[in-house]
Write an enzyme that holds these catalytic residues in place. Sequence first.
Site, mmCIF file in Angstrom:
data_model
loop_
_atom_site.group_PDB
_atom_site.id
_atom_site.type_symbol
_atom_site.label_atom_id
_atom_site.label_comp_id
_atom_site.label_asym_id
_atom_site.label_seq_id
_atom_site.Cartn_x
_atom_site.Cartn_y
_atom_site.Cartn_z
ATOM 1 N N ILE A 90 1.717 2.348 7.024
ATOM 2 C CA ILE A 90 2.156 3.696 6.691
ATOM 3 C C ILE A 90 2.322 4.545 7.955
ATOM 4 C CG2 ILE A 90 0.023 5.034 6.492
ATOM 5 C CD1 ILE A 90 0.802 5.585 3.579
ATOM 6 N N GLY A 146 -0.159 -0.783 4.648
ATOM 7 C CA GLY A 146 0.921 -0.872 3.682
ATOM 8 C C GLY A 146 1.678 -2.184 3.757
ATOM 9 N N ASP A 149 0.171 -4.499 1.316
ATOM 10 C CA ASP A 149 0.641 -4.154 -0.034
ATOM 11 C C ASP A 149 2.021 -4.756 -0.268
ATOM 12 O OD1 ASP A 149 -1.384 -2.028 -1.111
ATOM 13 O OD2 ASP A 149 -0.987 -1.390 0.931
ATOM 14 N N GLU A 169 -7.035 0.307 4.972
ATOM 15 C CA GLU A 169 -7.243 1.609 4.350
ATOM 16 C C GLU A 169 -8.652 2.190 4.479
ATOM 17 O OE1 GLU A 169 -5.298 -0.709 3.277
ATOM 18 O OE2 GLU A 169 -3.431 0.126 2.512
ATOM 19 N N ASP A 177 -4.124 1.985 -2.297
ATOM 20 C CA ASP A 177 -3.698 2.331 -3.665
ATOM 21 C C ASP A 177 -2.266 1.971 -4.009
ATOM 22 O OD1 ASP A 177 -2.496 4.285 -2.173
ATOM 23 O OD2 ASP A 177 -3.588 5.939 -3.052
#
Lengths: 300, 300, 300, 300, 300, 300
Positions: A90, A146, A149, A169, A177
């Site tokens: 991110i 990210g 993810d 994270e 999340d």
Amino acid sequence: MLSLLLRTFSRQVLIRAMSSSGPTSPYTTLSICRPTPSITHVELHRPEKRNAMNKAFWREMVQCFNEISDDSDCRVVLVSGAGKIFTAGIDLMDMASDVLQPDGDDTARISWNLRRTITKYQETFSVIERCPKPVLVAVHGACVGGGVDLITACDIRLCTQDAWFQVKEVDVGLAADVGTLQRLPKVIGSRSLVNELALTARKMYADEAKSSGLVSRVFPDKDALMAGALEMAEEISARSPVAVQGTKINLIYSRDHSVAEGLDYMALWNMSMLQTNDVMKSAQASMEKKSPKTIEFSKL
Amino acid sequence: MLSLLLRTFSRQVLIRAMSSSGPTSPYTTLSICRPTPSITHVELHRPEKRNAMNKAFWREMVQCFNEISDDSDCRVVLVSGAGKIFTAGIDLMDMASDVLQPDGDDTARISWNLRRTITKYQETFSVIERCPKPVLVAVHGACVGGGVDLITACDIRLCTQDAWFQVKEVDVGLAADVGTLQRLPKVIGSRSLVNELALTARKMYADEAKSSGLVSRVFPDKDALMAGALEMAEEISARSPVAVQGTKINLIYSRDHSVAEGLDYMALWNMSMLQTNDVMKSAQASMEKKSPKTIEFSKL
Amino acid sequence: MLSLLLRTFSRQVLIRAMSSSGPTSPYTTLSICRPTPSITHVELHRPEKRNAMNKAFWREMVQCFNEISDDSDCRVVLVSGAGKIFTAGIDLMDMASDVLQPDGDDTARISWNLRRTITKYQETFSVIERCPKPVLVAVHGACVGGGVDLITACDIRLCTQDAWFQVKEVDVGLAADVGTLQRLPKVIGSRSLVNELALTARKMYADEAKSSGLVSRVFPDKDALMAGALEMAEEISARSPVAVQGTKINLIYSRDHSVAEGLDYMALWNMSMLQTNDVMKSAQASMEKKSPKTIEFSKL
Amino acid sequence: MLSLLLRTFSRQVLIRAMSSSGPTSPYTTLSICRPTPSITHVELHRPEKRNAMNKAFWREMVQCFNEISDDSDCRVVLVSGAGKIFTAGIDLMDMASDVLQPDGDDTARISWNLRRTITKYQETFSVIERCPKPVLVAVHGACVGGGVDLITACDIRLCTQDAWFQVKEVDVGLAADVGTLQRLPKVIGSRSLVNELALTARKMYADEAKSSGLVSRVFPDKDALMAGALEMAEEISARSPVAVQGTKINLIYSRDHSVAEGLDYMALWNMSMLQTNDVMKSAQASMEKKSPKTIEFSKL
Amino acid sequence: MLSLLLRTFSRQVLIRAMSSSGPTSPYTTLSICRPTPSITHVELHRPEKRNAMNKAFWREMVQCFNEISDDSDCRVVLVSGAGKIFTAGIDLMDMASDVLQPDGDDTARISWNLRRTITKYQETFSVIERCPKPVLVAVHGACVGGGVDLITACDIRLCTQDAWFQVKEVDVGLAADVGTLQRLPKVIGSRSLVNELALTARKMYADEAKSSGLVSRVFPDKDALMAGALEMAEEISARSPVAVQGTKINLIYSRDHSVAEGLDYMALWNMSMLQTNDVMKSAQASMEKKSPKTIEFSKL
Amino acid sequence: MLSLLLRTFSRQVLIRAMSSSGPTSPYTTLSICRPTPSITHVELHRPEKRNAMNKAFWREMVQCFNEISDDSDCRVVLVSGAGKIFTAGIDLMDMASDVLQPDGDDTARISWNLRRTITKYQETFSVIERCPKPVLVAVHGACVGGGVDLITACDIRLCTQDAWFQVKEVDVGLAADVGTLQRLPKVIGSRSLVNELALTARKMYADEAKSSGLVSRVFPDKDALMAGALEMAEEISARSPVAVQGTKINLIYSRDHSVAEGLDYMALWNMSMLQTNDVMKSAQASMEKKSPKTIEFSKL
């Protein structure tokens, strides 16, 4: 032998063509190309920012994969990253306003807006899963936050020997999340390892990624990785799209249901899909010892 | 370099302090200590009985973990066994009256009472899972029967090179009923192995435990194990408790739900949890290249 | 020492006896024998056709396993293949009429009939799973297509060093529909590998089958495989059938339910099953250091 | 005829005895009595506060129903309210500190604490559902807010002609969170009505409560209600507790599972419960045309 | 007008033909006839025993409905009872050996056998549900115990004014275990009523059966009932079997799944079923204002 | 008294304003207006075609409800139909190409495309359910086929005395596939009635719609209906949007989950939503006996 040389050579050409010089319209963070007519290559392309995921990225991924889903020429998708690493995760600077200063007149309204934002970001990677075409991801260098993810929402994971993965994270004070906590445990076989990675934010290197099952193949360097990924993509794209896409859809359905429910769904699926001409074409090629690559399948 | 020496030295001191001389009031089978203010060490402590699980044990574990759950100073739990082995499993002699001679006027009433007993025993290990703080377990020597039920309810499993594991129950004429059959298959990645272990009661040694994913790390001996476990516990306890405990809760929720349901739950969780000051504190420390250990987080 | 020799010798005799000369009445594709009174050996027996699965096979497997389920003498089942390989998978020639030329006046009616056919074929392997006795499968040589569907429905998978496995279906233009896509991901721990196998139809050899967890043991050749499989079958058949079959049933239930639901079911199961005499018999033998093989258990 | 008179008379005496003069030790908000040895009557008893639910109430209900669950003499529970109405719902004044001024250093920590509080309050009514003995509730006058949460967790609902029900929560700015939104739609048959009640907070009177299925009987006044409720409680308490409590447990299980799962659970339940002597006793009484009330059942 | 007279007359003839004189080969408890080519009438036929369900009945129902499922001429099934009442429920005398004196050497083995028996009996009514053709049931007089299990597995329930229903099981000391506790709450809208009926074993009469939704129509007497049931059966049998049977299958699937899962399944179903010629035939008849009864549909 | 008159008068004015003269840009089949700032009125507006659902309608509904979901001024939605009836259902002429002549080179590809089409149409009504604002629907005259799919996705159903409802699909040879079979059984309490309606395509009139729970109120004519619907919409829109929308979201979640899962989700929801200022505002107004309509809530 010659054909092998030629094949290798032509793949080199393809890969070189895939090293695009920048994002492709209408995208500012993605570069899209077609190494073969039935393979779409999606490259994360903000190399100067280590492919960090900014606001534009989250939006463009949805748009890009929605288009790919509707593109009946495309049969396989290959995702990789431009520059030195796959992705730094991110882009906190760019996204701070969304995540750190959400709107709202009171705590309930701030929460309401945060939920919309999180749900929207989750969607960015769920589109990869909903896309019926198989998605291969080729990771080199770092894959952080990210990035994990993203890759757990892909179907097949490949990496270079120098790749490492980090569920980052907890280091920034939050529980992941947008998919890692949901998908990583269903992607690799050791729950102790999943918990360790998510709770300590330690790095995992290529060898452990391979032995734990996160990736199914490791390549010596990025060139070899891209060649191997492309070869696998070609193998898949040569098969009947009815067979391949039905396989993906049912594999994902089965993950989230009991075996009995999965079998029931499968029977419903194939009661029509078996009526495809692809079965006869494939069976015939198989009996004639021809490669699947020689078969002409209708678009899907 | 010096700091590393000091850290190593101070951890030695901590570990020595952890070798308690006996159960801690109010417990007769457990010894509780605090190697650091935010780590609780729970030691199975009936070494003369090879830490066999007697009636008191089943009751005390529930009490102990309920207290830990409510203790806002504690951020991580470390479980290990005193003496020569981790645990010999259930103490059949002590528990025979419950299991072998249950009360009841007829078969239905005996069954009714047995169901209550089993449910109560299952609760002993489910409290570990419901405790929001991560639970590391460090196994040395034997881990038999009820011991496997216990460790599969923990979050991270570590062991010594001489450790072995045995799903013992079929050897005494019963199907394991306090968690192994439910959790082991979700903890390791080979179903054929799970079935083999549960149906033959054969021993599994450290190397297979590591390659199958039951444990995520193997240490040469108990000292190294305890040092490694403590180091990992310190890593986790240095992170935001909002991030860490939210991660555990969502990892467990996801195990039992589809990816879509897990994502939905996650969004609901983080819509408030992202509003913590810990994010800003962590982000700032991260940008200033400071260790998470330097951050002061509020209690949770 | 002598006893070990004798045991080894007697097992040789048993195995030789298992090499049957042909299908056993009432079957044309299966050969059934009893190496010991409590072990049933089911051999795929169309060696001249590489044990390809023809129409008779699908029907006979159901009949065979239904009988085994009702046979209170049998405590363990061992499945293997006669001849050079385990199985070449579906016998497309024999089954073409079912799959490629289904009846029906319009597309809906053809689909309706295909759904019945697929459901019936799925049943062929689901009976293995519903059979309460553990089913071991010993694979040598090739295990292709429908063979993978078959073995993933078994409880324990063993193979020779020369074995290989292939999820063949995409090569003939269809998504695997009798169990592989539902069970394989729950049987091995790497989702990336599952997807790669199912989408590319590539072969997986014994070593990868072992490291990925598909099989739990690899043997040098077929003789060693059959001896090892038989030894494991004897180990299991020596345990309480109440314990063993309850373990299988609850392991399968747990796969398809949350941990909490699995525990609830387990408590209901054991509230009566703990009232078996087998517990006392087993406990006593265990205390007297006697092998389980010395215990006489009632039939189940 | 005389027996009927006597029965009616004796019930009058019972009911009078049930009109207790105040809370029963150890409770400050509940009055507990035993109109017959196998019926426990739980009366909400803060009539001067319209039986509003204060902090003590939430705690005492859990304690009370846990004791009832363990009381093998009790076979049926009857809940009603002392004074002019059944209950005015939550006592906002008393509970404001919990709900309106929760502790916590930041939003995440306040949320964390609120979640614990809500979960604890939900537990207050879930204990009614987990109690294996059937719970009848007799409502007169108003049943507001938390009262609806309470009665939907009971098994059988009866009311007076002057009773009314109100899902009050939206009127005070919040979504009902201790059970109404989860249970009411599974308790009555019109979803349009459920939504209307929950979204408008309008009152529903006895006739609509009956026609919608919220209550199964309406009585002219409180005396008739208590007499009717007691008669029904006696009917139930005269039946085999093995049959009655097994019925309740399976009805609740079935609500939350598919029919197939419910049947599977039921078979597991009855495989031991059918082995009760109660079946023979009941069958014999039935053949001899004797009332169940003449049978002596063992305690459960 | 004349046509109406004729239709009424011809239905009288049909019904008279349906009053069979006894069980139909190969059945001893059931009488099967075909009032029209596409309607199968199954009559419980042991009037001298009040259609009590003996061992033969449980077996014959499975055989009967399996045949109906495979009979492509049959489009609707109508179930009713011969003689004075619909059914008195289980024939305890005949079944006592199964239920009251089950085989087995110890409690565990008795339980094991009971579970098989219960599962087999559950199957008797589940076949009704799995039969893709809609099943109407016409109840007159008493419908007791097993009768309620039977009718809740049917799709549409009709009754006479003198009909009554009784969930009888608690009166004989057991919890209903062949479907009532699982299906009744999903069949009628008042949970309080369901619980009352199951826990008190009280009778419910036709009016309450109608207002609670157990039956959807009440007729003055058996003749009217049979005429009404037959008329409804004719209405249904005149529609496209693809439409009708797909509707039944999806209604049952939806009962046991979330709305999202139901919609997903529905889309899979109709992706092939919409390709039926029946749509065009029906649409054309509809535009030409012709009755569906004039359309020729292919068999299914 | 005067205030009542005024209120009635002003509502008349509102309703007249709602009788729009035609579709509102950008829609061709819908007319949107705002009778009050917080109520959005969506009128099906093809009166000359009896509001039949053409291709544009399916697309415009999604666009319309997505906009409403994002409109923080809107708190309640009211749906009704312009002209003589609510809707005649699907416009088969306009949609024939999609449904009757789908694209595709073989049966599999036609099925693939049909699945996309059905899923897209299902989405048209699922957006109503996903919209967090309550949706009231007011039905007058006929509500046929797709109309039933539409209204079962709404939260509260109201109708006129002359309204009738028809699950029309079996009459045109197909199983209803855009929601009726999934939602209707969860909306009304009699499964026998649901099955009868879906299998016979018979009409259901207002009285039965009320007694079965499909609608919660019946009004004498359309004017009264619109006045009543508007009044109810005003009642809801006067309440806290945090409370109201949280109530809708949790009611729908609970429908598709067990009670325990619903409670868990609810606790997560309210841990942040209780921190709204709306609770204090509402509690204060309540104590001061002021109407909710006097409170100013922040937008949501």
